[in-house]
Structures are given as structure tokens and as C-alpha cells.
Design a protein around this motif. Structure first.
Motif, mmCIF file in Angstrom:
data_model
loop_
_atom_site.group_PDB
_atom_site.id
_atom_site.type_symbol
_atom_site.label_atom_id
_atom_site.label_comp_id
_atom_site.label_asym_id
_atom_site.label_seq_id
_atom_site.Cartn_x
_atom_site.Cartn_y
_atom_site.Cartn_z
ATOM 1 N N TRP A 56 17.960 -10.588 -21.326
ATOM 2 C CA TRP A 56 16.619 -10.028 -21.395
ATOM 3 C C TRP A 56 15.854 -10.374 -20.111
ATOM 4 O O TRP A 56 15.982 -11.466 -19.586
ATOM 5 C CB TRP A 56 15.838 -10.596 -22.585
ATOM 6 C CG TRP A 56 16.414 -10.216 -23.924
ATOM 7 C CD1 TRP A 56 17.409 -10.845 -24.604
ATOM 8 C CD2 TRP A 56 16.027 -9.096 -24.724
ATOM 9 N NE1 TRP A 56 17.673 -10.214 -25.784
ATOM 10 C CE2 TRP A 56 16.832 -9.122 -25.887
ATOM 11 C CE3 TRP A 56 15.076 -8.087 -24.591
ATOM 12 C CZ2 TRP A 56 16.712 -8.185 -26.901
ATOM 13 C CZ3 TRP A 56 14.951 -7.144 -25.611
ATOM 14 C CH2 TRP A 56 15.772 -7.198 -26.743
ATOM 15 N N ALA A 57 15.106 -9.418 -19.622
ATOM 16 C CA ALA A 57 14.227 -9.653 -18.467
ATOM 17 C C ALA A 57 12.807 -9.295 -18.883
ATOM 18 O O ALA A 57 12.569 -8.209 -19.427
ATOM 19 C CB ALA A 57 14.652 -8.813 -17.276
ATOM 20 N N GLY A 58 11.890 -10.209 -18.677
ATOM 21 C CA GLY A 58 10.505 -9.958 -19.090
ATOM 22 C C GLY A 58 9.670 -11.215 -18.961
ATOM 23 O O GLY A 58 9.938 -12.071 -18.115
ATOM 24 N N ASN A 59 8.686 -11.344 -19.829
ATOM 25 C CA ASN A 59 7.717 -12.426 -19.700
ATOM 26 C C ASN A 59 7.848 -13.465 -20.817
ATOM 27 O O ASN A 59 8.369 -13.173 -21.886
ATOM 28 C CB ASN A 59 6.296 -11.849 -19.705
ATOM 29 C CG ASN A 59 6.111 -10.801 -18.625
ATOM 30 O OD1 ASN A 59 6.699 -10.914 -17.542
ATOM 31 N ND2 ASN A 59 5.316 -9.787 -18.889
ATOM 32 N N VAL A 60 7.360 -14.667 -20.522
ATOM 33 C CA VAL A 60 7.395 -15.766 -21.484
ATOM 34 C C VAL A 60 5.956 -16.222 -21.738
ATOM 35 O O VAL A 60 5.195 -16.441 -20.789
ATOM 36 C CB VAL A 60 8.232 -16.954 -20.944
ATOM 37 C CG1 VAL A 60 8.102 -18.164 -21.855
ATOM 38 C CG2 VAL A 60 9.696 -16.536 -20.792
ATOM 39 N N GLU A 61 5.592 -16.331 -23.011
ATOM 40 C CA GLU A 61 4.268 -16.838 -23.382
ATOM 41 C C GLU A 61 4.429 -18.201 -24.048
ATOM 42 O O GLU A 61 5.385 -18.421 -24.801
ATOM 43 C CB GLU A 61 3.573 -15.860 -24.339
ATOM 44 C CG GLU A 61 2.232 -16.304 -24.859
ATOM 45 C CD GLU A 61 1.152 -16.430 -23.788
ATOM 46 O OE1 GLU A 61 0.015 -16.819 -24.126
ATOM 47 O OE2 GLU A 61 1.431 -16.146 -22.600
#
Length: 423
Positions: A56-61
Motif C-alpha cells: 500500500w502507498a498512501g498516508n499514515v495518521e
């Protein structure tokens, strides 16, 4: 515990990364933690994470609790639609995207060493002045020196912002910018902003023309400060007042309207009358000052350049109509040091940066020769075992206190990071 601790753990992978699993027992492999931008939106951008063999490629919160997602209303914000992993300390509820797919959760507390938590709690224990005051004296000199260098240039970058704003206002006239900065410096903390407003209100082309007559320079500055508004019997006052209104008419300048300058609580040598006369004389003796100081690396040359005094009238006056014992009002060495620290080095730094020239070592070397400032912050650090021996070190410590300690940014600080290491 605060979220910045979790940001620190994630950013530097300060946890067991070999056996990570989501709250649903899916295997996690961190390929890239992402970029920590400290902007609105998710905490880490462009992370790469494998979850059960799916990349997965994306953002972390990151939150303390999973339920904080809803407390902060992220479910309504499209900026959070691309979150691929929710990292929390405590998992207390499932989180869903708008399309009802569940966002994987990593409960970080299961993977963090107890010593790391203990070090954090020790570092962030209740503070009297700063959190690390009891440990500060034991920090490695190597760590401290390198961090001071970074802090010093951070401070110069911050000071450069005001310089670039002045450049825009003056059509990139470095001489005009220097005049404004020096005026602010001559006004010290109490009158600095007023002096800056006075200098900014006079087109520098007029300063260039009128600096050949020191009385005209004085009249512009003292008049702009409102110090020529009254009626007095003093002949020098009358002469300056006549010149001031003549120059306003000659150049079609509107009379300035600034707050009254302050005399109260100042030593007489710092009275605005004296400082403005010294500034007028500095420009009377140096018509192209910026071209002279832009690349100076010798402290002795700077001292020689700024060896100016107030005009003859002020030999036996501090205010109009009030005679005092004779005393030559020269710029003192300690005052010139403040000019070097707060005006000359910042403008040299901004100028070198604008031309793509590297002069870092010049600035460090010059301020290594300048005495440190004397104030409560520097004294306090000294009481904790970190004494500033020169202006380079004192400037760094001011940056540390104001931008890190005062904002509790211990985990962004090299000292805090060192104290977080497990021993």
C-alpha cells in the motif's frame, strides 16, 4: 503522553518492527514511514506499507486513541481518504472510510520497549523552567556543539524573513534595508519598532541626498519621532524643526504619525535623542554603508566603522532645553556587538544566501569573537551547566529556549533525542 511521542516513535522506528500486526492480526511490514510535514492533514505522507503481502502507498495518521479519529471529525475530511494505516497507542474502536472499508490499525504500545517509555516520561516530567534542566549538563559536548550550529542557522533563517519582506518594500535596495534594520537595532527593545517605522517612512533616496548634512539627517529622524513637535527656546531645536518642515515640503513627505518614543526606564545614553543622533552621524560619515559591511569578516574593522558619536549639541544634552555635564556619546563596544549580532550578521547571511554564496564558517568565526548577550535566558542555561562563551553560543541557546523548550518540542531537539536513547 502526547501525540508527538508517537510521531517520534513512528518517524524513527523506535519499536519492534519485526513482528508487527494490525488489530485484526494482519502482518505489517514498513517499507517507508513516509514524510513528516507537520501540515494540515494526515501526519505522514507517501508512506509505503505491506499488509498481508499487499503493498500500500498512501498516508499514515497517528492518534493516542483510535476514537480520536471521530473526535477530530476526520471521517468528514476528504484529506484522510488516502490513509492506509491508523497508528495509535490504544485501540478502542474500529475506523471506517466513507465507502465503509475498515482502516487497518496498529496499536503501538504492544511493540514499544518499556525503557523508551520510561525515558520519555523522565524527559517530560514536570518542569520548573525546561524539562531537561537536571540532565542538561551531562549532554555530550559533541552533540551540544553540533546542535548549537543547527540552532544558530535556524535563528538566522528566521531573522531573514523580515529582511526579505523589507527587500520587497524597498525594491531590493539592500542599503535601504540595512538602514531600516539599524534603526530598529538603535531603538533597542523599547523603541525598536518605532525607529523602524520612522526609517521605513523616509524614502532612502532622501537619506542618500541629505546625509551629507548631519543636521538634516537629525531633523528627519528626530522629527519623524515626534521630538520636534513642541515649542522650545533652544536654538538647536528651532534649527532642526525648521529643517524638518523644510525637508517635508521639499520632498512632499507626509509628517509621520507614530507612537511616542520612550525615555522612561532608559539609561540616559539610551535615550532616543542620543540614539537617533548617533544613527544620523553614522550615515553622515558612511554614505554607502551596506557596500562596506556586506562582506566584512573582521570584528576590528566593524568596530572602527561604527566609532561614531552623537552630534556636538548632545555633548552636554540628553534632551532639548536640559543641559547636562559634558560627555561624548560614542557607540559603546557592547552596543556595537548587539549591532553585529542582530543586524550585520543577519543581513550578511540573507545577502549571501540571495547570491548562492556559502559563508557559514565566516559567520560562526565572527560571532565566536563577540561576547555573549547578557540576559535571563543565557544566565539560566549557565546555572544548569551550559555556559555561553560567545555570541554564537548565546544565539543558539536563545533559539533553543524560544523555539523548542518554550514549545515543548523536546522530541524535535537533539538534546531531547539524546536523552531518549536507552541506557
Amino acid at each position: 503522553m502526547k501525540e508527538d511521542f508517537l510521531h517520534y516513535l513512528w518517524k524513527f522506528k523506535k519499536f519492534d518492527t519485526l513482528n508487527l500486526k494490525t488489530s485484526n492480526e494482519e502482518e505489517i511490514i514498513i517499507v517507508n514511514v513516509g514524510e513528516y510535514l507537520e501540515l494540515a492533514g494526515p501526519d505522514f505522507f507517501n508512506a509505503k506499507i505491506t499488509i498481508d503481502d499487499q503493498m500500500w502507498a498512501g498516508n499514515v495518521e497517528i492518534h493516542l486513541k483510535s476514537s480520536d479519529w471521530y473526535v477530530h471529525h476526520h471521517e468528514r475530511d476528504v484529506a484522510y481518504e488516502n490513509v492506509i494505516l491508523h497508528v495509535v497507542w490504544e485501540h478502542d474502536t474500529e475506523i471506517y472510510r466513507k465507502n465503509n472499508t475498515e482502516i487497518p490499525v496498529l496499536e503501538l504500545r504492544k511493540y514499544v520497549d518499556k525503557d523508551t517509555v520510561a525515558n520519555y516520561q523522565s524527559l517530560m516530567s514536570p518542569k520548573a523552567w525546561i524539562f531537561c534542566e537536571k540532565q542538561l549538563a551531562y549532554i555530550s559536548p559533541f552533540v551540544l556543539k553540533n546542535w548549537q550550529e543547527r540552532l544558530f542557522f535556524e535563528r538566522l533563517e528566521r531573522k531573514s524573513t523580515a529582511i526579505y519582506e523589507l527587500l520587497e518594500q524597498t525594491d531590493n535596495d539592500w542599503e535601504a534595508v540595512l538602514f531600516c534594520l539599524l534603526a530598529k537595532n538603535f531603538g533597542l527593545n523599547t523603541n525598536g519598532e518605532i525607529f523602524l517605522k520612522i526609517a521605513s517612512s523616509i524614502p532612502f533616496s532622501i537619506i542618500r541626498k541629505e546625509s551629507f548634512e548631519v543636521e538634516n539627517m537629525e531633523s528627519l529622524l528626530l522629527g519623524g519621532a515626534g521630538l520636534l513637535d513642541d515649542e522650545k527656546e533652544d536654538n538647536y531645536f528651532k534649527d532642526l524643526k525648521f529643517r524638518y518642515y523644510y525637508l517635508l515640503h521639499k520632498y512632499q513627505i507626509e509628517k509621520g504619525n507614530c507612537n511616542p518614543v520612550q525615555f522612561f526606564k532608559h539609561r540616559p545614553d539610551n535615550f532616543p535623542t542620543i540614539r537617533l543622533s548617533q544613527l544620523a552621524n553614522l550615515y553622515h560619515h558612511n554614505q554607502n554603508l551596506f557596500s562596506q559591511i556586506s562582506e566584512i569578516t573582521s570584528l576590528e574593522t566593524i568596530y572602527a566603522l561604527f566609532q561614531v558619536s552623537a552630534s556636538t549639541y548632545w555633548l552636554d544634552h540628553y534632551q532639548f532645553d536640559k543641559q547636562s555635564p559634558k560627555k561624548k556619546k560614542m557607540l559603546s563596544k557592547s552596543f556595537i556587538d548587539l549591532i553585529v549580532i542582530n543586524t550585520l550578521i543577519p543581513i550578511q547571511f540573507a545577502y549571501a544566501k540571495s547570491r548562492g554564496i556559502e559563508r557559514a564558517e565566516d559567520f560562526i568565526q565572527l560571532l565566536n569573537e563577540v561576547a555573549p548577550e547578557k540576559n535571563a535566558i543565557i544566565d539560566k542555561f549557565g546555572s544548569f551547566g551550559v555556559k555561553s562563551l560567545n555570541a554564537f553560543e548565546s544565539q543558539a541557546m536563545l533559539q533553543l529556549k524560544n523555539e523548542y523548550c518554550a514549545k515543548s518540542k523536546c522530541l524535535d531537539c537533539a538534546i531531547g533525542m539524546e536523552l531518549m536513547k536507552c541506557h
